[in-house]
Design a protein around this motif. Structure first.
Motif: not given
Ligand code: SDX
Length: 394
Positions: A199-200, A223-224, A226-227, A230, A347
């Protein structure tokens, strides 16, 4: 299908690009960086050597590695003024939010990095700065959160030792560099360094495909990551394990919760879109857990809870039928904790590790002159209709 569009939400069966960087085989649990098995790299290499391999395609000679390392040292201090931006964040801000903001701010401190057509040398400088400064930024975010004085990098320390120094030294007392910790950090960062089109990384490539700068593209990737589904999962795992410990260590009860479709709780650190038998990184990290905690003399009950949880899940048809196994995030937090990192920094460690992979993928996209990413959709909204003046509306 409608006309020419095939809907594939989550891109479960879509190849977005070609890439020569990382090879994954989800059935066999294989992961190679530029053809080298991660088991060999984790055992024999260093994070900076692997960063060089991912970005420039070959393992460096001693001279190339020395040159790269000294370049990183030379660029590890942060631009004047970035400290003021950091100071503006509340102490309790999540480190990932500050990290993406400060990486994005590098476009302001290095405006030449925003030019779309740069020379190879300029791009190499942007890359070196980012790898060098991400560890200083991360350490300063940690210090800011604790209200402690910021510590400058030292020119004579290797990358991982310098990070530990900036994290845990104080003006009064230098942190005593423990080789066991440095080795553990190198191993963890190597194992996180790239993972093809997750994803990131797909985010970094999509943003980079519009010719946005390296720093803007990487900030989007942070930011991706961080979810919680993920990279944020590594923090969720340790909080889950600690909750289970508080709850008397009853794994069965939590497995039932994870299976209950009416309960939003998922077994964090379990499952993977690609790996359907085991995540080779989880295997290596699990093995490393035992000897690192033994070497550090750390006895952490959450490690036993994690092992019991894994054992129970692997005998439970819900997990076996859905091919759910521990992923890279399941055991990594136990090592980060043993090193002395707080949960909210886990993270950030993933982001430091993934930095060379994101950079290599962004660089490859640019070198391959890939087109701007612009997927289509299947429209499910209103049919065409006329505008109604506001006094005619109900
Ligand atoms: C990373 O892609 C990468 O390479 C990522 C990564 C990398 O290096 O970049 O490897 C890093 O992000 C690892 C994953 C970290 N995330 C977690 O640990 C969060 C928990 N895991 C899940 O949310 C999930 O497994 C994902 C997000 C990892 C994968 O999701 P998918 O592929 O979309 O699978 P899915 O959600 O469709 O699940 C399939 C089934 C569903 O049940 P059914 O509808 O078939 O009944 O499995 C169930 C899900 O409910 N399921 C879980 C579960 N994961 C999937 N049930 C309980 N606990 C879980 N963890």
């Amino acid at each position: 299908k409608t006309g020419f569009v095939t809907l594939d939400s989550g891109y479960k069966n879509t190849g977005a690009t070609t890439s020569a960087i990382t090879f994954l085989d989800g059935e066999e649990g294989i992961l190679h960086y530029r053809g080298y098995p991660i088991e060999q790299l984790a055992e024999n290499s260093s994070f900076i050597e692997v960063a060089y391999l991912l970005i420039y395609g070959e393992l460096p000679s001693q001279a190339q590695l020395d040159g790269f390392s000294s370049q990183l040292s030379q660029h590890s201090r942060l631009p004047q003024g970035l400290e003021n931006i950091l100071a503006g964040f509340p102490a309790n801000a999540h480190p990932m939010g500050i990290l993406s903001a400060l990486v994005s701010s590098l476009t302001a401190f290095y405006p030449e990095s925003v030019e779309p057509n740069q020379t190879k040398e300029q791009i190499a400088l942007n890359i070196t700065r980012l790898i060098a400064q991400i560890s200083t930024i991360a350490a300063w975010v940690y210090k800011h959160g604790r209200g402690e004085q910021l510590i400058q990098p030292k020119a004579n320390l290797d990358y991982c030792s310098n990070f530990l120094h900036m994290m845990f030294s104080t003006p009064e007392q230098d942190y005593e560099i423990n080789p066991v910790v440095v080795d553990a950090l190198n191993k963890l960062l190597i194992l996180h360094a790239d993972h093809e089109q997750n994803c990131s990384t797909s985010t970094v490539r999509l943003v980079g495909s519009s010719q946005a700068s390296l720093y803007s593209s990487i900030s989007a990737g942070i930011n991706a990551l961080w979810g919680p589904l993920h990279g944020g999962a590594n923090q969720e795992v340790i909080e889950m394990l600690e909750a289970i410990k508080q709850d008397g260590g009853n794994s069965e009860k939590w497995l039932e919760k994870a299976k209950d479709k009416n309960d939003p709780f998922r077994l964090m650190g379990f499952g993977h879109r690609v790996y359907k038998n085991f995540d080779p990184r989880a295997k290596i990290i699990k093995a490393a857990c035992d000897n690192i905690l033994n070497n550090l003399g750390v006895n952490d009950p959450t490690l036993n809870i994690a092992k019991e949880l894994e054992q129970a899940a692997l005998q439970d048809s819900y997990f076996v039928d859905r091919k759910l196994y521990p992923n890279v995030d399941f055991y990594s937090g136990i090592i980060y904790k043993a090193i002395g990192l707080p949960n909210e920094m886990f993270t950030v460690m993933f982001a430091i590790g993934r930095m060379p992979g994101w950079i290599a993928q962004w660089k490859e996209l640019r070198e391959n002159k890939e087109p701007i990413g612009r997927p289509r959709q299947i429209y499910t909204g209103q049919s065409v209709r006329d505008y109604t003046p506001i006094n005619n509306r109900n």
